[in-house]
Design a protein around this motif. Sequence first.
Motif, short mmCIF file in Angstrom:
data_model
loop_
_atom_site.label_atom_id
_atom_site.label_comp_id
_atom_site.label_asym_id
_atom_site.label_seq_id
_atom_site.Cartn_x
_atom_site.Cartn_y
_atom_site.Cartn_z
N ASN A 84 30.18 35.99 50.17
CA ASN A 84 31.61 36.30 50.24
C ASN A 84 32.64 35.30 49.50
N THR A 85 33.78 35.60 49.47
CA THR A 85 34.84 35.04 48.46
C THR A 85 35.89 34.34 49.24
N VAL A 86 36.26 33.15 48.78
CA VAL A 86 37.49 32.82 49.31
C VAL A 86 38.41 32.65 47.97
N PHE A 87 39.35 33.87 47.82
CA PHE A 87 39.99 34.06 46.68
C PHE A 87 41.17 33.10 46.19
N GLN A 88 41.58 32.85 45.12
CA GLN A 88 42.38 31.85 44.90
C GLN A 88 43.82 32.12 45.38
N ASP A 89 44.15 33.48 45.37
CA ASP A 89 45.50 33.80 45.91
C ASP A 89 45.35 33.97 47.39
#
Lengths: 331, 266
Positions: A84-89
Amino acid sequence: MTDPAALSAVRFRGVSRHFGATRAVDGVDLDIAPGAFFAMLGPSGSGKTTCLRLIAGFEQPDAGSIEIFGAPMTGVPPYRRSVNTVFQDYALFPHMTVGANVAYGPMVRGVPRAEREARARELLALVALSGFEDRRPAQLSGGQRQRVALARALINEPKVLLLDEPLGALDLKLREQMQVELKSLQRRLGITFVFVTHDQSEALSMADRIAVFNEGRIVQVGAPDEVYERPQTRFVADFVGGSNVVEPDAAERLGLPRGLYSLRPEKIRLGEIGFAGTVETTLYQGAQRRVVVAVGSDRLAVVAPAERGPLPVGSAVRLFVPPGAAHRMEG
Amino acid sequence: MNRAPLGLRIAAAAGLLFLHLPLALIFLYAFTTEERSYQFPPPGYTLEWFAVAWNRPDIWAALGLSVRVAATATAIALVLGTLAAAAVARSRFFGRDSVTLLIILPIALPGIVTGIALRSAYSLADIPFSFWTIVVGHATFCIVVVYNNAVARLRRTSGSLVEASMDLGADGFQTFRHVVLPQLSTALLAGGMLAFALSFDEVIVTTFTAGQQTTLPIWMLSELIRPRQRPVTNVVAAMVIAVTFLPILAAYYLTRDGDRIAGQGK
Ligand SMILES: Nc1ncnc2c1ncn2[C@@H]1O[C@H](COP(=O)(O)OP(=O)(O)O)[C@@H](O)[C@H]1O
Ligand SMILES: [Mg+2]
């Protein structure tokens, strides 16, 4: 490298991703150990985000192979990867409440409402946002949004968590606080964290392993002190903490065997003995002063403790390079 | 305060008058007592034409057909227009620009060309005129309106929302349903209302695709030729203005904070 005990959380073999003439990622080999806090450090445009997107499955490699915990990822879509990803925005869903954002993963997997809401509350408690379930993302501060993004990404219990410049949008104080919190969260959960940053101090303080990127390639991988103390190339020496790069000619003048060296500014002592030089520029940084000293035709950056007093431009100083302070580089 | 030069203000006023005076006349003559010809000023005023209009079954039949056609064409446009927009906005497939052009084309083509084309196609394929032949004709331009609104909104929606959804385990359909569609909802509402309004007052394409059936605008056209109970036509015209103007106004307010309303000019 086929030892099953040495199974990598993420493994790249000869991975390339080109956009037209841009070699965003160019022949990268990478092994990230399970449970690591792994940093991808490099200047803007060096291919860090593309590497992350290759792991998440938003990009497919043009060449090479990617494995996650030994499973080949060729043709596996993002929604079938335990990543899973924590997006930059942050990419929070603006039309959903905070609670619904966090519960999104279980929701699309068909977890019953009561169960997924309870789980979302747990995750929000984990990131210290209990009671924020019914707010909208627009009603949160930047730091709170980031925690929601973190909770949302962690709810599926991924094997690997990807964070793209997770602290980039926060102010300094909040950033330092989140650095500590992310680090302790990672230790508690034991999940492999891979995070992207262009900030060397952030990488050095948070990661237990750093890959330095330049122009789509990894130029050095190692523990933070290794990368910091023993840079292998001119680029790493300069990018990770602005070390002095000593050219072969200058090395001879400093009494070193001929070769290319990295010389950390804080290892040079300003005192009564050593090479005579003149202060060219001086930069007050609170606890310390960073000065550039001209020694003959050479320029050396030196860090002096602030209590040493002001070092006005033009003043005469002496530089002492302790034996072993300079580190010889490959090229 | 910065005031426009006098000449410019007069020109603007003249322009507005030119646009709106005929509309005002429509309302005025809905109340006239003279039923055979329009004379200015009207010799007297009455409300009887509203009662007459109310009691004419041919008006109700035409109105019913128009509403059903507009509703069906709008529904079709909402589905196809959204799907086309999603495909065009999110992917870079071969021939994407040509597809965009092909979708936009019906609104750029003169209605008479669309009408003739459809009529020849129907007669070639031996399809008898029906409710559905009109609906298909109207859907060609309704799709454009929905498509334009949806595409504009999709362009403004952050691409990372779609990726976040996929990242959290949603497949393409779930992502569309839970993330893309809610983002689109006001744009679709606006597009749908405009499409409805366009279909409701369409004459040209309808003439070619309706056969013997009469939609409300066609009814008005035929009614104007008969010099009897003319003000009834004005009553109906006033109603049509109301029915088509309100959705356009609503669509304008729904999309004001953001994209412009596409396809208003048809
Ligand atoms: N989708 C894309 N299309 C074209 N070029 C891209 C795309 N994504 C990244 N690039 C290019 O690839 C290079 C690396 O980008 P990126 O991985 O985002 O770097 P970083 O995250 O290190 O700043 C940049 O030159 C960027 O412009
Ligand atoms: Mg980046």
